[in-house]
Design an enzyme around this catalytic site. Structure first.
Site, PDB file in Angstrom:
ATOM      1  N   ARG A   1      24.404  72.420   4.243  1.00 22.33           N
ATOM      2  CA  ARG A   1      23.480  72.573   5.362  1.00 22.33           C
ATOM      3  C   ARG A   1      23.760  73.843   6.184  1.00 22.33           C
ATOM      4  NH1 ARG A   1      19.926  70.035   8.973  1.00 22.33           N
ATOM      5  NH2 ARG A   1      20.262  70.870  11.024  1.00 22.33           N
TER       6      ARG A   1
ATOM      7  N   LYS B   1      36.135  75.806   9.636  1.00 23.08           N
ATOM      8  CA  LYS B   1      35.025  75.846   8.667  1.00 23.08           C
ATOM      9  C   LYS B   1      33.717  76.150   9.385  1.00 23.08           C
ATOM     10  CE  LYS B   1      32.976  71.743   7.450  1.00 23.08           C
ATOM     11  NZ  LYS B   1      31.511  71.644   7.492  1.00 23.08           N
ATOM     12  N   ASN B   2      33.452  75.400  10.461  1.00 22.34           N
ATOM     13  CA  ASN B   2      32.143  75.503  11.097  1.00 22.34           C
ATOM     14  C   ASN B   2      31.970  76.780  11.906  1.00 22.34           C
ATOM     15  OD1 ASN B   2      31.366  73.194   9.888  1.00 22.34           O
ATOM     16  ND2 ASN B   2      31.629  71.869  11.678  1.00 22.34           N
TER      17      ASN B   2
ATOM     18  N   ASP C   1      32.749  64.804  14.810  1.00 20.51           N
ATOM     19  CA  ASP C   1      33.501  65.089  13.582  1.00 20.51           C
ATOM     20  C   ASP C   1      34.886  64.443  13.572  1.00 20.51           C
ATOM     21  OD1 ASP C   1      31.326  66.506  12.758  1.00 20.51           O
ATOM     22  OD2 ASP C   1      32.171  68.477  13.205  1.00 20.51           O
TER      23      ASP C   1
ATOM     24  N   ASP D   1      25.542  67.139   4.198  1.00 17.94           N
ATOM     25  CA  ASP D   1      26.074  65.793   4.382  1.00 17.94           C
ATOM     26  C   ASP D   1      24.968  64.763   4.515  1.00 17.94           C
ATOM     27  OD1 ASP D   1      28.739  66.471   4.472  1.00 17.94           O
ATOM     28  OD2 ASP D   1      28.641  66.993   6.587  1.00 17.94           O
TER      29      ASP D   1
END
Ligand code: EPU
Length: 425
Positions: free
Chosen positions: A94, A22-23, A308, A118
């Site tokens: 974000r 995802k990131n 994470d 978040d």
């Protein structure tokens, strides 16, 4: 309002396939803005945040097609793009801030709503701003927007030193620097695998970057970049979450399309907890036969232990044999999750950056609320080993980063259902 209804007691056994990170995917989509034409990104997970980023790029003027089946996104970037990232989208994610660097680089200016995302801490932008200013940009904050203007002749390369190896600031400044005039050095840069992934895509596009994977990135600006095809790096946090699931449930999970080398410390910790971890052709296998032992954790920028995976490891320690200290150095509010875990009977005491976790033989199912994406996963894992039923609320957080999480858990033997509860207001 969707919830997960989780029954405790299953031993998770089987195989899972990890998608692209995802990131990384979200940032690679922003990277595509730097070149006019059609970029193609593979291994982009079918998650809510990707949908939001696709919408943001459309608002900027791009044509974006996402195929959930092939997990591919095609982004067609026109010659002229808008420079405004609106509040309604940015506040939902974000990672939208990733468009800041490319917008300044491409259009000479950016109006980007100050991000939400978040609820895990203040998450400042001071290093992004200071870096752009040193490159010659004028940055102000107006009506909830960050307003950036580059000089007429464009941004200029310079020496930048980050106070802290921020992932977001490294990305913004890297993307701003690739077409700036002259040489930019980013010292104390973040070196997460996702940053390396961005560098690799940029290099394919024609960017000149030296020191990829090191704390010193040297970028020599080029006039323009070309669109490319790129495959996203595998999601180390999702892979790590499955590894914790195997250990907590005393199960046996083979994790495909995973990179062990991106999880060195986390896997070391699981081994110390008693797990058996073996490399496989395309990932690794984690098995566990006893109650895990407690293991201390200190979160740090990569290659340190990832923040994470912190909630998942607190969940693990909550049922482990022994007492341990977990230190969170990145996001101060990530311990909000501890209150929810305590509802399951976990014995966790927090003091500032530290959490003291005393392992219990048993947790007991209860209604809880996910406070962010990783906290949500930590709570589901705790629910899987608690006695009775756990109802996890606010699972939209989990949907932001885990593809068909409950289906994958069911395929491993878990009893978990998604339910839609009526909205009370
Ligand atoms: N920070 C500042 N000033 C800045 C930049 C950062 O004070 O200019 C602070 C933040 O407030 C935060 C810390 O530095 O306390 C870390 O921020 P960083 O910039 O490194 O992280 P990020 O870019 O905001 C990304 C991931 C996070 C992940 C962190 C650390 C994305 C979209 N988010 O955040 O992922 O925890 O790096 O690895 O890439 C998640 O996926 O659950 C998640 C939160």
């Amino acid at each position: 309002m969707d919830v997960f209804r989780v029954q405790g007691g299953a031993r998770l056994v089987g195989e899972v396939w990890v998608t692209g990170a995802k990131n990384s995917s979200l940032k690679l989509m922003a990277v595509a803005l730097l070149a006019t034409g059609r970029s193609v990104i593979h291994a982009v997970p079918n998650i809510l945040d990707v949908t939001i980023m696709a919408e943001l790029l459309r608002r900027l003027g791009c044509a974006v097609e996402y195929s959930a089946e092939t997990q591919t996104v095609v982004i067609d970037v026109p010659e002229q793009i808008s420079h405004r990232a609106d509040y309604d989208l940015v506040r939902r994610m974000r990672a939208s801030i990733a468009v800041l660097g490319p917008l300044v680089a491409r259009t000479g200016s950016a109006d980007v709503a100050l991000p939400g995302g978040d609820a895990i801490g203040s998450r400042g932008l001071d290093m992004h701003i200071a870096g752009l200013e040193l490159m010659g940009a004028e940055v102000t904050s107006e009506h909830g927007y960050l307003v950036v203007h580059a000089p007429e002749a464009g941004l200029s390369g310079t020496q930048l030193y980050l106070d802290f190896p921020s992932v977001g600031a490294t990305e913004t400044l890297l993307m701003a620097a690739v077409t700036a005039n002259g040489v930019t050095k980013i010292d104390n840069a973040a070196r997460e695998p996702e940053i390396i992934d961005i560098c690799l895509m940029l290099q394919d596009m024609g960017a000149q970057i030296e020191g990829v994977g090191s704390p010193l990135l040297t970028i020599t600006g080029v006039k323009s970049l070309k669109p490319v095809e790129h495959t996203t790096v595998s999601d180390r946090i999702v892979a790590g979450s499955w590894a914790v699931a195997a250990v907590m449930t005393q199960g046996d999970i083979t994790i495909h399309n995973a990179r062990m080398e991106h999880l060195s410390i986390a896997l070391e910790k699981l081994t110390a907890a008693g797990a058996k971890i073996e490399a496989t052709d395309d990932g690794f296998r984690v098995s566990m036969e006893t109650r895990p032992k407690s293991t201390d954790i200190v979160t740090l920028p990569y290659p340190g232990f990832p923040t994470d995976l912190q909630p998942q490891f607190i969940a693990l320690n909550a049922i482990a044999d022994g007492t341990c200290m977990v230190t969170e150095n990145l996001f101060e509010a990530r311990f909000r999750f501890v209150q929810e875990l305590s509802r399951l009977g976990a014995d966790v005491r927090t003091d500032g950056h530290h959490a003291l976790v005393r392992g219990k033989q048993k947790l007991s199912g209860a209604p809880v609320e996910a406070t962010d994406i990783r906290a949500g996963v930590g709570l589901v894992l705790a629910g899987l080993v608690a006695e009775g039923e756990t109802l996890v609320h606010c699972i939209d957080h989990i949907d932001r980063g885990y593809v068909k999480f409950e289906e994958q858990l069911r395929s491993l033997g878990a009893t978990i259902e998604r339910e839609t509860l009526p909205d009370l207001d």
